[in-house]
Design an enzyme around this catalytic site. Structure first.
Site, PDB file in Angstrom:
ATOM      1  N   ALA A  32       0.862  -1.186   0.000  1.00  0.00           N
ATOM      2  CA  ALA A  32       0.000   0.000   0.000  1.00  0.00           C
ATOM      3  C   ALA A  32       0.902   1.242   0.000  1.00  0.00           C
ATOM      4  O   ALA A  32       0.800   2.131   0.851  1.00  0.00           O
ATOM      5  CB  ALA A  32      -0.953   0.003   1.194  1.00  0.00           C
ATOM      6  N   HIS A  37       6.933   5.991   1.712  1.00  0.00           N
ATOM      7  CA  HIS A  37       7.841   4.900   1.337  1.00  0.00           C
ATOM      8  C   HIS A  37       8.881   5.412   0.337  1.00  0.00           C
ATOM      9  O   HIS A  37      10.065   5.074   0.441  1.00  0.00           O
ATOM     10  CB  HIS A  37       7.062   3.744   0.697  1.00  0.00           C
ATOM     11  CG  HIS A  37       6.125   3.058   1.645  1.00  0.00           C
ATOM     12  ND1 HIS A  37       4.757   3.191   1.550  1.00  0.00           N
ATOM     13  CD2 HIS A  37       6.354   2.253   2.707  1.00  0.00           C
ATOM     14  CE1 HIS A  37       4.185   2.484   2.511  1.00  0.00           C
ATOM     15  NE2 HIS A  37       5.123   1.912   3.234  1.00  0.00           N
TER      16      HIS A  37
END
Ligand code: PAF
Length: 282
Positions: A32, A37
């Site tokens: 996800a 990230h």
């Protein structure tokens, strides 16, 4: 970008890279993927020859089966994000059996008490699950450097402790919290919030900023009362906890001491979604 779908394929890949003397930077994830990230990969890219990520929704770190079931999963979208980012050389997507060859069970760890504070109290067994998967991923990926977001500050501290106590030869790096324009800390869980609730949740960051202002003028108990009042007034939000803790021991403090660093930690449930955030106090 290589997509490595089993432990065997990963091991062959790592062996080739190590033979070439490549320095490996690693950022494990549960998928996800979002810009938070990408900020881990960006930092890894600067400091390594090769960047590897992993995507694995680790069952042993969920103390709540409903949370595990509802965790957002879209592997094709994630692979596309990784490819388009141009930041990652390989992604490891193990099967459960690649991480847990026998039974999906946690090991038990002693992280010198860090595991008993905050999230450890709210989510029993969570850090044993995190420790187990991260240790196994370190063994398999053999990174020189590994990157974790400061949003999960306690997790970051625990992984540093895990590497140190188990003498795992990897340097652990914390990456600053990546925030949306309105200040909301990016999290895979935010996907479960409607846009208007995401907007309302900016109150979490705004409150932390106020705490940082109040920090030198009123007592910690007064700060806690004010934070409680803020969330009592918010419809559909419940303050699970707010506290100020020593950054090293993660123990809650009632007073400020000279020479120590402190951080405010908060968890708010917004429409059933658990949002976590923290801020270093200047
Ligand atoms: O922070 C996460 O996404 C997870 O806890 C981690 C470190 C990937 C372990 O499953």
């Amino acid at each position: 970008m290589e997509v490595l779908k089993s432990k065997k394929i990963l091991q062959d890949f790592i062996e080739r890279q190590k033979e070439m003397g490549k320095k490996i930077g690693f950022a494990p994830t549960m998928g996800a993927l979002h810009n938070g990230h990408l900020s881990l990969y960006e930092q890894a890219r600067k400091e390594n020859d090769l960047v590897i990520s992993s995507i694995f929704v680790n069952p042993t770190q969920f103390n709540n089966p409903e949370d595990l079931e509802k965790y957002p999963r879209d592997i094709n979208r994630d692979i596309l994000i990784l490819k388009n980012s141009g930041l990652v050389d390989a992604v490891y997507i193990p099967e459960v059996v690649d991480i847990y060859p026998e039974k999906a069970e946690s090991k038990h760890y002693d992280f010198d008490g860090l595991e008993n504070e905050m999230e450890g109290k709210s989510r029993p067994g969570h850090f044993d699950g995190v420790g187990t998967v991260v240790e196994e991923l370190f063994v398999q990926v053999k990174p020189d450097n590994a990157y974790f977001g400061e949003k999960d500050f306690q997790q970051l501290a625990i992984i540093k402790k895990l590497a140190k106590k188990n003498k795992i030869p990897v340097k652990i790096h914390g990456v600053p919290i990546y925030r949306a324009e309105n200040g909301l800390a990016l999290s895979s869980r935010n996907q479960r919030l409607h846009e208007d609730r995401k907007d309302a949740s900016k109150i979490i960051f705004e409150t932390l900023k106020k705490v940082n202002e109040w920090f030198h003028t009123i007592t910690i108990q007064e700060i806690k009362d004010r934070v409680q009042d803020v969330f009592d007034d918010q419809q559909g939000m419940k303050l699970e906890y707010f506290l100020i803790a020593d950054e090293e021991t993660l123990k809650e403090t009632d007073f400020f001491y000279k020479g120590r660093s402190f951080r405010a930690f908060i968890v708010v449930i917004v429409d059933g979604v658990r949002l976590i955030d923290n801020m270093h106090l200047d």
